[in-house]
Write an enzyme that holds these catalytic residues in place. Structure first.
Site, PDB file in Angstrom:
ATOM      1  N   SER A   1      -6.394  -1.837  -0.751  1.00  0.00           N
ATOM      2  CA  SER A   1      -5.955  -1.088  -1.934  1.00  0.00           C
ATOM      3  C   SER A   1      -7.096  -0.251  -2.554  1.00  0.00           C
ATOM      4  O   SER A   1      -6.850   0.904  -2.946  1.00  0.00           O
ATOM      5  CB  SER A   1      -5.321  -2.024  -2.969  1.00  0.00           C
ATOM      6  OG  SER A   1      -6.136  -3.152  -3.222  1.00  0.00           O
TER       7      SER A   1
ATOM      8  N   GLY B   1     -10.907 -11.146 -12.092  1.00  0.00           N
ATOM      9  CA  GLY B   1     -10.099  -9.981 -12.454  1.00  0.00           C
ATOM     10  C   GLY B   1      -9.078 -10.264 -13.545  1.00  0.00           C
ATOM     11  O   GLY B   1      -8.778  -9.397 -14.363  1.00  0.00           O
TER      12      GLY B   1
ATOM     13  N   ASP C   1      -3.180  -8.420  -7.560  1.00  0.00           N
ATOM     14  CA  ASP C   1      -2.847  -8.810  -6.184  1.00  0.00           C
ATOM     15  C   ASP C   1      -3.636 -10.056  -5.764  1.00  0.00           C
ATOM     16  O   ASP C   1      -4.480  -9.998  -4.877  1.00  0.00           O
ATOM     17  CB  ASP C   1      -3.167  -7.607  -5.266  1.00  0.00           C
ATOM     18  CG  ASP C   1      -2.864  -7.898  -3.808  1.00  0.00           C
ATOM     19  OD1 ASP C   1      -2.018  -8.769  -3.531  1.00  0.00           O
ATOM     20  OD2 ASP C   1      -3.478  -7.228  -2.948  1.00  0.00           O
TER      21      ASP C   1
ATOM     22  N   GLU D   1     -13.630  -8.463  -7.780  1.00  0.00           N
ATOM     23  CA  GLU D   1     -13.491  -9.327  -6.601  1.00  0.00           C
ATOM     24  C   GLU D   1     -14.447 -10.503  -6.775  1.00  0.00           C
ATOM     25  O   GLU D   1     -15.630 -10.318  -7.036  1.00  0.00           O
ATOM     26  CB  GLU D   1     -13.809  -8.523  -5.326  1.00  0.00           C
ATOM     27  CG  GLU D   1     -13.927  -9.325  -4.057  1.00  0.00           C
ATOM     28  CD  GLU D   1     -12.717 -10.204  -3.735  1.00  0.00           C
ATOM     29  OE1 GLU D   1     -11.588  -9.711  -3.753  1.00  0.00           O
ATOM     30  OE2 GLU D   1     -12.932 -11.413  -3.487  1.00  0.00           O
TER      31      GLU D   1
ATOM     32  N   HIS E   1       0.823  -1.216   0.000  1.00  0.00           N
ATOM     33  CA  HIS E   1       0.000   0.000   0.000  1.00  0.00           C
ATOM     34  C   HIS E   1       0.857   1.266   0.000  1.00  0.00           C
ATOM     35  O   HIS E   1       0.465   2.281  -0.577  1.00  0.00           O
ATOM     36  CB  HIS E   1      -0.993  -0.030   1.171  1.00  0.00           C
ATOM     37  CG  HIS E   1      -1.957  -1.176   1.054  1.00  0.00           C
ATOM     38  ND1 HIS E   1      -2.464  -1.860   2.122  1.00  0.00           N
ATOM     39  CD2 HIS E   1      -2.502  -1.778  -0.048  1.00  0.00           C
ATOM     40  CE1 HIS E   1      -3.267  -2.830   1.698  1.00  0.00           C
ATOM     41  NE2 HIS E   1      -3.309  -2.791   0.390  1.00  0.00           N
TER      42      HIS E   1
ATOM     43  N   HIS F   1      -7.867  -7.825  -8.102  1.00  0.00           N
ATOM     44  CA  HIS F   1      -8.194  -8.652  -6.927  1.00  0.00           C
ATOM     45  C   HIS F   1      -8.354  -7.683  -5.754  1.00  0.00           C
ATOM     46  O   HIS F   1      -7.413  -7.447  -4.998  1.00  0.00           O
ATOM     47  CB  HIS F   1      -7.075  -9.651  -6.643  1.00  0.00           C
ATOM     48  CG  HIS F   1      -6.888 -10.672  -7.721  1.00  0.00           C
ATOM     49  ND1 HIS F   1      -6.394 -10.360  -8.965  1.00  0.00           N
ATOM     50  CD2 HIS F   1      -7.143 -12.009  -7.731  1.00  0.00           C
ATOM     51  CE1 HIS F   1      -6.352 -11.462  -9.698  1.00  0.00           C
ATOM     52  NE2 HIS F   1      -6.806 -12.481  -8.970  1.00  0.00           N
TER      53      HIS F   1
END
Ligand code: SAM
Length: 295
Positions: A100, A157, A177, A118, A19, A42
């Site tokens: 994020s 994703g 991610d 997601e 982050h 993600h």
């Protein structure tokens, strides 16, 4: 496939690295006036309470954000990231941690766009609610976007990324991610990045990966560096020696395509600080590797 919940890891040392760098990448993108799209393949739930549920149970935030929270000697670029979390916790007590999507939403301008993916049915519901609250907050402050500023989709994703590239804005920051719960994720990351670059070579891409004994994890950065990319940077952070039982995540990395030219210098300033503050033993270390074109 659906046992992974990011709340277990919220605010951990790996989240701190990820982050902190996302905040740097967004700030760099905003150095230009032209709007851009932030794509999170993600996304997770977007926001986590550290004092309840999974996050409180695992307390991984104690390996990361908790150690930085009261520090008065933060390097200024690390303070940019801490400021996002301070805004979430205005009374000064560390209670909420941003994922994020929240970091991006907080920093993005009204004309920038967020596209969030997601797959977990519960996580995506929470993400939707969190993003709705962010939109309401913006509206209450009198900011109204033209068209849909935030889009949340309950879909794969990896698959969705292709369709968004090249973006209408011709500027994109893409965060990939996955949880790597599924071993196929290593191959899918490589495949998705290869396709994405083919469609939009000028995009900025950031891949997060765990550093584990597992072969797929060890080989990933090397495999990504072999893609047809001119500019990349690979940064890793370890907080301790691997434990004898092999349990727990002690190291993670980020592979960034088309990084800001300023990033390597920023990391060289901040990573020694993170090793010092988050490190537990002599295994605490960082590495930074960049290809020649960014130097
Ligand atoms: N990016 C988030 C952050 O930094 O706050 C954390 C994301 S977490 C590491 C990975 C997430 O990906 C999990 O919430 C998981 O449910 C979700 N996921 C797994 N496979 C997916 C897929 N193929 N497409 C979209 N989401 C997926």
């Amino acid at each position: 496939m659906f046992s992974y919940r990011h709340a277990f890891h919220a605010g951990s040392h790996a989240d701190v690295l990820k982050h902190f760098v996302i905040v740097q990448l967004i700030k760099y993108m905003q150095g230009k006036e032209a709007p851009f799209v932030y794509i999170d393949t993600h996304a997770g739930a977007g926001l986590y309470a550290l004092d309840t549920g999974y996050a409180a149970k695992s307390a991984e935030y104690k390996t990361g954000i908790a150690k930085l929270w009261d520090r008065k000697d933060l390097p200024s670029s690390l303070a940019d990231y801490i400021d996002v979390i301070k805004a979430l916790n205005p009374n000064g007590k560390l209670r909420y941690y941003p994922g994020s999507p929240y970091c991006a939403e907080y920093l993005l301008r009204i004309e920038d766009r967020l596209r969030l993916f997601e797959l977990h049915p519960t996580e995506v519901k929470i993400l939707l609610e969190n993003m709705k609250k962010c939109e309401q907050h913006r509206a209450a402050e009198g900011h109204k976007a033209r068209g849909r500023r935030i889009m949340v989709e309950a879909s794969d994703g990896f698959h969705a990324l292709k369709a968004l590239l090249p973006p209408q804005q011709r500027r994109a920051l893409v965060v990939i991610d996955p949880s790597y719960e599924d071993k196929q994720d290593y191959q899918r990351v490589k495949q998705s990045l290869a396709e994405a670059i083919q469609r939009f070579a000028n995009g900025m891409y950031m891949v997060w990966y765990p550093i584990l004994q597992r072969q797929g994890s060890r080989e990933l950065p090397k495999k990504l560096s072999q893609l047809p990319i001119n500019n990349w940077l690979n940064v890793t952070l370890s907080i301790n020696q691997p434990l004898p039982d092999g349990f727990g995540l002690h190291s993670s990395g980020l592979f960034i395509v088309n990084p800001p030219w300023t990033l390597e210098g920023t990391l060289k300033e901040v990573l020694p600080y993170l090793v010092q503050v988050l490190g537990n033993d002599s295994g605490a270390k960082f590495t930074i590797e960049a290809n020649a074109d960014v130097r």
